[in-house]
Design an enzyme around this catalytic site. Structure first.
Site, PDB file in Angstrom:
ATOM      1  CB  THR A 219      -0.919   0.020   1.237  1.00 36.67           C
ATOM      2  OG1 THR A 219      -1.568   1.288   1.337  1.00 36.67           O
ATOM      3  CG2 THR A 219      -0.123  -0.204   2.519  1.00 36.67           C
TER       4      THR A 219
ATOM      5  CE1 TYR B   1      -3.915  -1.918   4.750  1.00 32.62           C
ATOM      6  CE2 TYR B   1      -3.602   0.358   4.058  1.00 32.62           C
ATOM      7  CZ  TYR B   1      -3.802  -0.974   3.743  1.00 32.62           C
ATOM      8  OH  TYR B   1      -3.879  -1.357   2.440  1.00 32.62           O
TER       9      TYR B   1
END
Length: 330
Positions: A117, A141
């Site tokens: 990501t 995250y």
């Protein structure tokens, strides 16, 4: 030989499975169906319901299906939730990925493609951000994904596991043939929420933060069509099969749109107005993040076909209409 797709019943994973089947590949899917759907997987593809942290199950799948490549999508992905529940993210995204990598090494898997990501960059010091820029995630995250990148790097050094890390920017849209799309209820993806609002399925859309250092004060993101993202995975697999060295690649278009720009595009495409409320910032959201994407084109030979915000919104809207029609027919 087969390709194991984890999270293959989910949004991006199901698009990958369809693309692999279209290309004549043998595929097996592992998904716990926490956010995925059996109906998103082609009928001819084996779908095993289970957890990526179940080493015994993963090892059996590798052996029984002759898996020589893994495309690892399965993960928890909601940034604000990761701030509130960090240990959930370190378990599902980091610990389970460690188990997957170990199973791959022990099972003789040659190729591993990992869904990472842009959140690993945090608030980048420059935009567009390149793969070799500073990594400073601002959410659990992002940290959970970066830890897996590090594990892959070290596993490659120790065991020769060939891998490609793909750092996603903001994924949106749906399969142009409408075989699959973003179906998760209560999704937090901006374009998904906006098209639901345009169709009257939500009463309003909230804009989280209007005081960022951006042209209109709202967050700026690089939106990539899910089909183009899947094509990058196919290109990564072809690259590894040809003997390519481990590499990390950004997946975006190199152009950003603000939250308000996206909302206005959805209104224009849908031909309707809808309520937009301004709300405080959410924790863990960078102000602006746009990809430097030359490496994907140069190393992987990636050629995007849907590099247009309006096209992305049109496909997302058509998929949402299909979901609504299916729900009304039940």
């Amino acid at each position: 030989m087969s390709i194991l797709v984890t999270g293959g019943a989910g949004y991006i994973g199901s698009h990958m499975v369809h693309a692999l089947v279209d290309a004549g590949e043998r595929v097996v899917v592992l998904d716990n169906l926490s956010t995925g759907f059996r109906s998103s997987v082609p009928r001819e593809v084996p779908l095993v319901e289970g957890d990526t942290g179940d080493a015994g199950l993963v090892s059996r799948l590798i052996a029984e299906h002759g898996v020589d490549a893994i495309i690892h999508f399965a993960a928890s992905i909601v940034v604000p939730e990761s701030v509130a529940e960090p240990l959930k993210y370190y378990r599902n995204n980091t610990a389970n990925s460690r188990s997957m990598i170990e199973c791959a090494v022990r099972g003789g898997v040659k190729h591993f493609i990992f869904s990472s990501t842009a959140a690993v960059y945090g608030n980048p010091t420059r935009v567009p951000v390149a793969e070799d820029d500073v990594l400073a995630p601002v959410s659990p995250y992002g940290s959970s994904k970066l830890m897996t990148e590090i594990m892959l790097r070290d596993a490659t050094a120790a065991h020769g596991l060939g891998h490609v890390v793909l750092r996603y920017f903001n994924v949106a849209g749906a399969d142009p043939l409408l075989r699959t799309g973003q179906s998760t209820k209560n999704a937090t993806h901006l374009i998904k929420v906006a098209v639901e609002t345009a169709l009257g399925q939500r009463g309003k859309i909230d804009v989280f933060g209007t005081d960022y250092a951006t042209p209109d004060g709202t967050c700026v993101r690089d939106y990539i069509h899910v089909s183009d993202l899947v094509a990058a995975h196919a290109d990564a697999l072809r690259y590894l099969r040809a003997g390519g060295a481990p590499v990390t690649v950004n997946c975006g278009y190199g152009r950003g749109f603000s939250v308000l720009q996206v909302i206005e595009t959805v209104k224009r495409v849908a031909g309707v107005d809808f309520r937009v409320d301004l709300a405080p910032r959410r924790p863990g959201d960078p102000a602006s993040i746009v990809a430097a994407c030359d490496r994907a084109r140069e190393l992987l030979g990636w050629q995007p076909r849907h590099d247009d915000l309006q096209t992305i919104v049109e496909h997302a809207l058509e998929w949402q209409k299909r979901l609504a029609t299916a729900a009304a027919g039940r």
